[in-house]
Structures are given as C-alpha cells and as structure tokens.
Design an enzyme around this catalytic site. Structure first.
Site, mmCIF file in Angstrom:
data_model
loop_
_atom_site.group_PDB
_atom_site.id
_atom_site.type_symbol
_atom_site.label_atom_id
_atom_site.label_comp_id
_atom_site.label_asym_id
_atom_site.label_seq_id
_atom_site.Cartn_x
_atom_site.Cartn_y
_atom_site.Cartn_z
ATOM 1 N N ARG A 95 -76.323 -37.420 -10.706
ATOM 2 C CA ARG A 95 -75.287 -37.883 -9.923
ATOM 3 C C ARG A 95 -75.810 -37.518 -8.378
ATOM 4 N NH1 ARG A 95 -70.387 -34.679 -8.262
ATOM 5 N NH2 ARG A 95 -68.833 -36.440 -7.547
ATOM 6 N N HIS A 139 -68.737 -38.400 0.139
ATOM 7 C CA HIS A 139 -68.658 -36.746 -0.400
ATOM 8 C C HIS A 139 -68.686 -35.880 0.820
ATOM 9 C CE1 HIS A 139 -70.177 -34.127 -3.824
ATOM 10 N NE2 HIS A 139 -69.916 -33.041 -2.721
ATOM 11 N N ASN A 184 -65.200 -38.026 -3.704
ATOM 12 C CA ASN A 184 -65.441 -36.839 -4.479
ATOM 13 C C ASN A 184 -64.465 -36.008 -3.977
ATOM 14 O OD1 ASN A 184 -67.345 -34.738 -5.660
ATOM 15 N ND2 ASN A 184 -66.845 -33.859 -3.735
ATOM 16 N N GLU A 185 -63.599 -35.343 -5.179
ATOM 17 C CA GLU A 185 -62.619 -34.505 -4.749
ATOM 18 C C GLU A 185 -61.624 -34.689 -3.564
ATOM 19 O OE1 GLU A 185 -64.353 -30.726 -5.706
ATOM 20 O OE2 GLU A 185 -65.033 -30.219 -3.691
ATOM 21 N N ASN A 326 -64.022 -31.975 -11.519
ATOM 22 C CA ASN A 326 -65.016 -30.681 -10.980
ATOM 23 C C ASN A 326 -63.934 -29.599 -11.413
ATOM 24 O OD1 ASN A 326 -66.437 -32.738 -9.830
ATOM 25 N ND2 ASN A 326 -65.930 -32.189 -7.719
ATOM 26 N N TYR A 328 -64.555 -25.034 -11.857
ATOM 27 C CA TYR A 328 -65.203 -23.886 -11.817
ATOM 28 C C TYR A 328 -64.305 -22.505 -12.277
ATOM 29 C CZ TYR A 328 -68.527 -26.568 -8.809
ATOM 30 O OH TYR A 328 -69.465 -27.422 -8.584
ATOM 31 N N GLU A 394 -68.673 -31.899 -11.789
ATOM 32 C CA GLU A 394 -69.389 -30.733 -11.289
ATOM 33 C C GLU A 394 -68.738 -29.370 -12.172
ATOM 34 O OE1 GLU A 394 -68.579 -29.647 -7.240
ATOM 35 O OE2 GLU A 394 -69.350 -31.516 -6.796
ATOM 36 N N TRP A 437 -73.563 -28.723 -11.794
ATOM 37 C CA TRP A 437 -73.800 -28.348 -10.397
ATOM 38 C C TRP A 437 -74.443 -27.038 -10.091
ATOM 39 C CZ3 TRP A 437 -73.082 -31.830 -6.290
ATOM 40 C CH2 TRP A 437 -73.187 -31.267 -4.926
#
Length: 508
Positions: A95, A139, A184-185, A326, A328, A394, A437
């Site tokens: 990606r 991005h 992206n996000e 994404n 985390y 991610e 990621w």
C-alpha cells in the site's frame, strides 16, 4: 554458545501468548501487506518536476521543530531494491500513495511525464514480483498551489480538481491497480489540519490551536470534511462509469479510529462512547452508508455542519466498495456535557467527551498491546454498518528510532493483532486484508524521525546511504507469510536463524 544465547534471551522476553496460527488459517484471497506514503518515504521532493504539497510547506514553515521529507528514505531512487526486499519477505501487497504534486505539479493543468514514469515503473516492478499494488490518492499532501489559489479543501473547487487527478491516475495506472483508496484518514486530517492546526495545512482559530495564521476551527473542519466526501464520491462515480467495466477494480476510503471504552458503566459514559464513535467514524461512514451525517453531529454542530442536498446525498451514499481502517490504540471515554455550554465551539467541543488513555503495561513511547481493541472496532463496524468489506490499512507498533533491531514489542504487537484479525474473521467479519504500518521507517506525522514503525530500519539522521536493515519483526512477518507456524517453537527457530541478531542488540 550462540544458540544458547538465543534461547536464554527468548526466556527473558516479556510473556505473551503464542497462539499457534499460520497464513494457511486465513482464506487464500485474504491479502497481507505493508504500507508507506509518498511524502513519508519518497524523498526527491524537488526533483523531476515535483512541486511542494501542503506537507512540504508545513514541515519547512519553522512554526514547530519538525523534520522534513526532502530526502526521507529515498524510495524514489531505491524503489527497485525495496520491491526486491518485499518479494524476499513474501509480501502479497504493498500500500503506497501517489504524490499529487509529482504527477500534476500545480494540482491541475499540465501533467508531469516524469512523475507518471516513476509510478508506472514502481507499479510494474511490483507486478513483476507478484505483489498487488494498493494505491491511495491523497495522504495529507494536497498540492500547495491549490491551497494558495482557493484554500484547498475548504473550497468546493477541490471536488472537480480531485476528480480530474483521480481520472488521470485511473487512466494511467488502472490497468494494473485494482484497489484505490481516495483519501487517507480524512477524520484525522481534518481535525489536525483545520481544527487544532498541528497537521498540514495548519489552519485553526487561536482559541483552539497554536501558531495558526489563518483558519476557523468552528466551521472549517466540517466544511473540509464535506468537500472530502463529495470529492471521494465524485471520483468513485467516475471510476464506476468510465473504468470499472474494463479494469475490474475497487474504490474505497480510509478512516482512523481508536476503540473507545466507557470510563464507567454509567448511562452517561456509555452514551458518550457512542457519541465519540459517531464523531470519529460515523462522520464519514454514515454518509457513505445512509447518505447523511449522524443525528447527534447535526444536533450538536447545528448550522456549522453543511447540509447534503438530495443530489449530494445520493452521490455519496453507496460510493464505496470497501472501507479502510487505521487502528493503533484504545481510549477511555467520559461524558463532558459542559463543553456544549461554550460560547464558541469547535468539533472537539461538539463531541462533548473527555478522552483518556487506559492504564499502561508498556513503556510510554510504545502502544499497549490490546488486540481486543481491534476486535471491538471491527465487530462494531460489522454490526453498525451491516458488515461492509474492510481492509485493515494501518496497524503497527511505535518504538524509538534508535531502539534494538530485536524489536520484540513489534513482534508481540503483530502477533496479537493478526491473531485478533483471525478471530473476527472467523466470527463473520467481512475483513479482506491486513497491512502492517510500515514497511520502512519513515517520516512520521507527529514526531518526524524520532519514532520508528518500520519492519526495516532506516537511519535517516546518521546514515547518508539510508541502508535498509531488517528487524526481527521483518523476519517474523516473513515466516508468517511463508506459512510457518507462529508457535513458541517457531519463535525459537526464528531467533536461531535470524541473520540480524547479534549479542550487542543495538543499532548505535
């Protein structure tokens, strides 16, 4: 003696569950990969016709102490070597993002042939090794020229310019690229770039951010998000009308999300948690599924949030083939109704919650390993939005840049979260792929080169050659991709065979 050294050090590692699973436990069409983005790794920022993006301008602004991507990991020149590393690892997909200002330097108008040549060459190299390209169009790196001309995402002019840019990419690369992510996000991009101002383009009101010379935190986050949704939907409509029948690809958008947990079991905190999900996730996903923003957002923001016309609502609704996620970390949520009493409010105040970290069991710099957070998020998306197709775009562990190549925190993280992905898949989630990621250590959004997410170490500060050094996590992921069991015995074998291991354990 060396073998004994490995075993002793394995016994000294932090305990974590060695669930016995392998690549073969996942469907054959489930894809595993790793990711990067253009400004974070490419370098060559002013070479071969590329012009600045808002990320270039932001890192060079002098407003804050921040590294820049002028050279980064120099993937622009090293991409062939990097693709060979991907192939040797066994990556099934990669990606990456396209730098809009590399292919259309001014954001619109003349196309840069050398920019097209670079991405054609990268895509061809990936295809040559059987690695599927998954491409993101934006991005955090809008061409600076469009920001200067009309304010970028706060102007509706961006919809046509983004659609024209997407059209170029579909036309030039779509015969080989089957998976397209438009933005992206965007939730983080808008919150950081237009509310608090700590991300490009650095717009905010003085009451809500620092060092912003322009912007309006009370309205611009909602306006920029609205135009992002319209631009995404416009590009998706174009793809489906003009390219889908010939190229047989898929188009989606990506969101960032924590997994939110009520601080207490009170009705107030439970309701606040759902509100946090609506503001973080529903802000973008609700329009894609239902054609409008969540009711609580419209209620709390009032006239500051744009209204979809009937035509716009129909355009946005259903304008996706997949959602990228994404993820985390996990946060606690506490109700904070007092923020709604503020005379001047931004989006964060409209949310009316307080977000706090859960108690930690890891060093402060690292993410706690809480795979149940990913499970909770994916189950929530399944139930709330009728089980949409998902890619985990991610997911990865942060360590300090000069930490050991024996990166057990990252191995532990990947082991836990890939295992959690398998669990939700078996429970009926429509998740289609998982991307670590990141493939290489990169310029990170919040702390430049001070943090490290990569499977491969790159010393951006002290190594002018930018050599790629595989970490233990690269070997772990490679073993997994090559269908070796992730059991305790397999990890001992990994340590014994890993060429990167040395008694020094240090990069410096």
């Amino acid at each position: 003696m060396l073998k004994l050294f490995f075993v002793i050090n394995l016994l000294a590692l932090p305990a974590f569950s060695y669930d016995n699973f392998s690549r073969d436990d996942f469907p054959s069409d489930f894809v595993f990969g790793a990711g990067t983005s253009a400004y974070q790794v490419e370098g060559a920022a002013d070479q071969d016709g590329r012009k600045p993006s808002i990320w270039d301008t932001f890192t060079h602004s002098g407003k804050i102490d921040r590294d820049n991507g002028d050279i980064a990991s120099d993937v622009y020149h090293k991409y062939k070597d990097d693709v060979r590393l991907m192939a040797a690892m066994g990556l099934e997909a990669y990606r990456f993002s396209i730098s809009w200002s590399r292919v259309i330097p001014d954001g619109k108008g003349p196309v840069n042939p050398k920019g097209l040549q670079y991405y054609n060459s990268l895509i061809n190299e990936l295809i040559r090794y059987g690695i599927k390209p998954h491409v993101t169009l934006h991005h955090y790196d809008l061409p600076q020229a469009l920001e200067d001309e009309y304010g970028g995402w706060i102007s509706k002019n961006i919809v046509n310019d983004f659609t024209a840019y997407a059209d170029l990419c579909f036309r030039k690369f779509g015969d080989r690229v089957k998976y397209w992510t438009t933005i992206n996000e965007p939730n983080v991009f808008v919150l950081g770039g237009y509310d608090s101002g700590f991300l490009p383009p650095g717009r905010c009101s003085p009451a809500f951010g620092d060092n912003c010379s322009r912007g309006n935190s009370t309205t611009e986050p909602y306006i920029a998000a609205h135009h992002i949704l319209l631009a995404h939907a416009s590009a998706a409509r174009l793809y489906r009308k003009k390219y889908e029948d010939q190229q047989h690809g898929f188009i989606g958008i990506n969101i960032f999300s924590y997994w939110f947990v009520p601080l207490t079991n009170t009705v107030e905190d439970i309701t606040a948690t759902e509100r946090a999900n609506d503001f973080y996730v529903g802000w973008f996903v609700n329009p894609l599924i239902f054609g409008d923003y969540p009711d609580i957002m419209k209620k709390n923001a009032g006239s500051r949030i744009p209204v979809f016309t009937e035509v716009e609502s129909n355009l946005v609704k259903g304008s996706y083939d997949f959602l990228g996620v994404n993820h985390y970390n996990v946060l606690n949520v506490k109700d904070n109704p007092k923020s709604l009493q503020m005379e001047e409010r931004d989006l964060v105040a409209d949310m009316a919650v307080q977000l706090t970290s859960l108690p930690r069991d890891t060093p402060a710099f690292e993410f706690p390993v809480r795979p149940w957070g990913l499970q909770g998020l994916l189950e929530y998306l399944k139930k709330k939005y009728d089980n949409p197709p998902l890619f985990i775009h991610e997911n990865g562990q942060r360590t300090r840049r000069n930490s050991s190549l024996i990166d057990w925190p990252r191995v532990k993280f990947l082991h836990g979260y890939i295992g959690a992905t398998l669990d939700v898949l078996r429970n009926g989630s429509n998740v289609r792929g998982y991307f670590v990621w990141s493939f290489l250590d990169a310029l990170e959004l919040f702390d430049g080169y001070e943090s490290s997410y990569g499977l491969y170490y790159v010393d951006h500060l002290d190594d002018s050659d930018l050599k790629r050094k595989p970490k233990l996590s690269a070997h772990w992921y490679s073993n997994f991709l090559k269908r070796k069991s992730m059991s305790s015995e397999g990890l001992i074998e990994l340590l014994q065979n890993a060429t990167i291991v040395s008694p020094a354990h240090s990069l410096l």
